[in-house]
Design a protein around this motif. Structure first.
Motif, PDB file in Angstrom:
ATOM      1  N   VAL A  97      -1.305  45.592 -51.935  1.00 60.63           N
ATOM      2  CA  VAL A  97      -0.487  46.757 -51.600  1.00 60.63           C
ATOM      3  C   VAL A  97       0.962  46.563 -52.026  1.00 60.63           C
ATOM      4  O   VAL A  97       1.560  47.426 -52.685  1.00 60.63           O
ATOM      5  N   LEU A  98       1.540  45.423 -51.683  1.00 54.92           N
ATOM      6  CA  LEU A  98       2.981  45.220 -51.878  1.00 54.92           C
ATOM      7  C   LEU A  98       3.342  44.810 -53.301  1.00 54.92           C
ATOM      8  O   LEU A  98       4.410  45.188 -53.797  1.00 54.92           O
ATOM      9  N   ASP A  99       2.480  44.042 -53.965  1.00 53.70           N
ATOM     10  CA  ASP A  99       2.837  43.516 -55.280  1.00 53.70           C
ATOM     11  C   ASP A  99       2.324  44.367 -56.436  1.00 53.70           C
ATOM     12  O   ASP A  99       2.901  44.326 -57.531  1.00 53.70           O
ATOM     13  N   LEU A 100       1.254  45.114 -56.208  1.00 53.97           N
ATOM     14  CA  LEU A 100       0.657  45.890 -57.288  1.00 53.97           C
ATOM     15  C   LEU A 100       0.800  47.400 -57.084  1.00 53.97           C
ATOM     16  O   LEU A 100       1.335  48.100 -57.948  1.00 53.97           O
ATOM     17  N   ARG A 101       0.323  47.875 -55.946  1.00 57.65           N
ATOM     18  CA  ARG A 101       0.236  49.332 -55.785  1.00 57.65           C
ATOM     19  C   ARG A 101       1.551  49.976 -55.368  1.00 57.65           C
ATOM     20  O   ARG A 101       1.837  51.110 -55.781  1.00 57.65           O
ATOM     21  N   LEU A 102       2.350  49.305 -54.567  1.00 55.95           N
ATOM     22  CA  LEU A 102       3.623  49.904 -54.159  1.00 55.95           C
ATOM     23  C   LEU A 102       4.574  50.066 -55.344  1.00 55.95           C
ATOM     24  O   LEU A 102       5.135  51.162 -55.542  1.00 55.95           O
ATOM     25  N   PRO A 103       4.799  49.028 -56.183  1.00 53.65           N
ATOM     26  CA  PRO A 103       5.646  49.250 -57.371  1.00 53.65           C
ATOM     27  C   PRO A 103       5.077  50.329 -58.295  1.00 53.65           C
ATOM     28  O   PRO A 103       5.824  51.129 -58.865  1.00 53.65           O
ATOM     29  N   ARG A 104       3.761  50.343 -58.438  1.00 49.81           N
ATOM     30  CA  ARG A 104       3.121  51.345 -59.291  1.00 49.81           C
ATOM     31  C   ARG A 104       3.368  52.756 -58.765  1.00 49.81           C
ATOM     32  O   ARG A 104       3.646  53.682 -59.533  1.00 49.81           O
ATOM     33  N   THR A 105       3.282  52.925 -57.450  1.00 45.27           N
ATOM     34  CA  THR A 105       3.494  54.238 -56.849  1.00 45.27           C
ATOM     35  C   THR A 105       4.949  54.677 -56.973  1.00 45.27           C
ATOM     36  O   THR A 105       5.241  55.825 -57.342  1.00 45.27           O
ATOM     37  N   LEU A 106       5.874  53.774 -56.653  1.00 48.16           N
ATOM     38  CA  LEU A 106       7.295  54.117 -56.760  1.00 48.16           C
ATOM     39  C   LEU A 106       7.669  54.446 -58.203  1.00 48.16           C
ATOM     40  O   LEU A 106       8.436  55.389 -58.460  1.00 48.16           O
ATOM     41  N   LEU A 107       7.114  53.697 -59.141  1.00 52.44           N
ATOM     42  CA  LEU A 107       7.392  53.964 -60.552  1.00 52.44           C
ATOM     43  C   LEU A 107       6.843  55.325 -60.957  1.00 52.44           C
ATOM     44  O   LEU A 107       7.488  56.076 -61.707  1.00 52.44           O
ATOM     45  N   GLY A 108       5.658  55.665 -60.463  1.00 51.64           N
ATOM     46  CA  GLY A 108       5.094  56.978 -60.760  1.00 51.64           C
ATOM     47  C   GLY A 108       5.939  58.109 -60.227  1.00 51.64           C
ATOM     48  O   GLY A 108       6.116  59.145 -60.882  1.00 51.64           O
ATOM     49  N   VAL A 109       6.507  57.932 -59.031  1.00 50.42           N
ATOM     50  CA  VAL A 109       7.344  58.976 -58.436  1.00 50.42           C
ATOM     51  C   VAL A 109       8.613  59.190 -59.253  1.00 50.42           C
ATOM     52  O   VAL A 109       8.951  60.317 -59.633  1.00 50.42           O
ATOM     53  N   VAL A 110       9.335  58.106 -59.546  1.00 52.68           N
ATOM     54  CA  VAL A 110      10.625  58.264 -60.221  1.00 52.68           C
ATOM     55  C   VAL A 110      10.447  58.665 -61.681  1.00 52.68           C
ATOM     56  O   VAL A 110      11.213  59.485 -62.215  1.00 52.68           O
ATOM     57  N   VAL A 111       9.423  58.116 -62.353  1.00 54.25           N
ATOM     58  CA  VAL A 111       9.206  58.473 -63.756  1.00 54.25           C
ATOM     59  C   VAL A 111       8.710  59.909 -63.875  1.00 54.25           C
ATOM     60  O   VAL A 111       9.161  60.675 -64.741  1.00 54.25           O
ATOM     61  N   GLY A 112       7.774  60.308 -63.012  1.00 53.77           N
ATOM     62  CA  GLY A 112       7.291  61.684 -63.050  1.00 53.77           C
ATOM     63  C   GLY A 112       8.395  62.691 -62.771  1.00 53.77           C
ATOM     64  O   GLY A 112       8.500  63.726 -63.446  1.00 53.77           O
ATOM     65  N   ALA A 113       9.243  62.392 -61.784  1.00 55.89           N
ATOM     66  CA  ALA A 113      10.369  63.280 -61.490  1.00 55.89           C
ATOM     67  C   ALA A 113      11.333  63.353 -62.672  1.00 55.89           C
ATOM     68  O   ALA A 113      11.834  64.432 -63.016  1.00 55.89           O
TER      69      ALA A 113
END
Length: 356
Positions: free
Chosen positions: A77-93
């Motif tokens: 959760v913390l090392d793989l999926r959380l950075p991936r999710t945050l990156l998706g939010v900021v890049v998509g925006a």
């Protein structure tokens, strides 16, 4: 009889007290819609952290976020999926915002951020970095990609500004096409001469949120934040620019200044986004149309709606890529192209779609 005026901020007609009441109702409806869109984004973000090759219950996800690493699931959760999710939010925006800016600056409903050569500039810089230093480390390549994006946008601005008329929409589009063609040829030459470079570059070039550490998020976030603030601050000028250059000048808008600042914002947004995850297509092209169908042409609401829709679309595409071909994954850039193209075709075929 009351006089009728047009709001400079959102383009809603006003006719005395009735017009003011209607404008208030429209603003309330748009705010409610934006809040619903944000709630949907939060739901998709939660799914992004929980869904993957190994399903993790929401309770375990919350415990990992609160208490830290106590198990293998917590590390996932913390090392793989959380950075991936945050990156998706900021890049998509960022891509959603960049798409609105490009369509407004060029007055072309089919424009996307790649028209400035930003994607090709970032890609060419990454190819050069791989060829010279043989490294595909995200924290290393991100700076080359951002530099390449900035140089490409500067070249487009320089070429498009030649002449007395300044950087008009047609000039910018032609200059972007020319610069992109040259950079694409450079990429082809290097990858054909160096097969080892091609093997490393092709994974970055497809566009993916996977495998990026949290350091990439923190490195590109200041650039994305600066670009977003600059874009949101241009909403009034973009509304005036949509009426034509002469009308915008008559309304007191600095046309050249708006285009230069708009291009700077696109460079920051799309350059940093491409540097972080590679070139992602379709999001910047279609998201503005989705948002415009709900908000109308006024950029005061169009810009924030596009931010939320862009983040939701990119995260949703990334989740879909994880579950359609287990145990493997399909990169988000591929999913956005396949899943989004039919939606875009349906949108442009609708007669009621709002014009720029």
């Amino acid at each position: 009889m009351g006089t009728t005026t047009i709001s400079a901020t959102d383009g809603v007609p006003q006719t005395g007290h009735t017009g003011r009441r209607r404008r208030t109702d429209v603003a309330a409806a748009r705010l409610s819609g934006l809040l619903l869109a944000c709630a949907l984004l939060v739901l998709v973000a939660v799914l992004s952290v929980a869904v993957g090759a190994k399903a993790i219950p929401p309770g375990e996800v919350l415990r990992a976020l609160v208490h830290g690493r106590d198990s293998v699931d917590d590390s996932v959760v913390l090392d793989l999926r959380l950075p991936r999710t945050l990156l998706g939010v900021v890049v998509g925006a960022a891509l959603g915002l960049a798409g609105v800016l490009m369509q407004a600056l060029t007055r072309n409903p089919l424009a996307d951020p790649g028209i400035l050569g930003v994607n090709m500039g970032a890609s060419a810089a990454v190819v050069v970095a791989i060829a010279l230093w043989r490294s595909t480390d995200p924290s290393f390549c991100v700076w080359f990609a951002f530099a390449g994006a900035g140089l490409a946008a500067a070249a487009v601005q320089l070429l498009g500004s030649r002449g007395r008329s300044g950087p008009g929409p047609v000039r910018l589009a032609l200059a972007g096409t020319a610069v992109s063609a040259v950079l694409s040829a450079l990429i082809s030459v290097v990858t054909l001469l160096r097969p080892d470079v091609f093997d490393q570059f092709r994974f970055w070039g497809v566009g993916s949120l996977a495998g990026q550490p949290m350091s990439v998020v923190t490195e590109v976030l200041p650039f994305l934040g600066a670009g977003a603030l600059l874009a949101l601050g241009l909403s009034g000028s973009l509304n005036a620019l949509a009426l034509g250059d002469e009308t915008a000048r008559a309304l007191g808008t600095g046309v050249r200044r708006t285009r230069v600042l708009g291009m700077l914002a696109v460079t920051l947004l799309c350059g940093a986004a491409t540097a972080a995850v590679g070139p992602i297509t379709f999001v910047g092209l279609a998201v503005p149309h989705l948002a415009r169908a709900l908000t109308g042409p006024g950029h005061r609401w169009l810009l924030p709606y596009s931010m939320v829709f862009g983040a939701t679309l990119l995260l949703g595409s990334d989740i879909l890529g994880r579950v359609v071909a287990p145990p493997g994954e399909i990169q988000a850039g591929i999913v956005t192209a396949f899943a989004g193209a039919p939606v875009f075709i349906a949108l442009v075929r609708r007669r009621r779609i709002a014009e720029l």
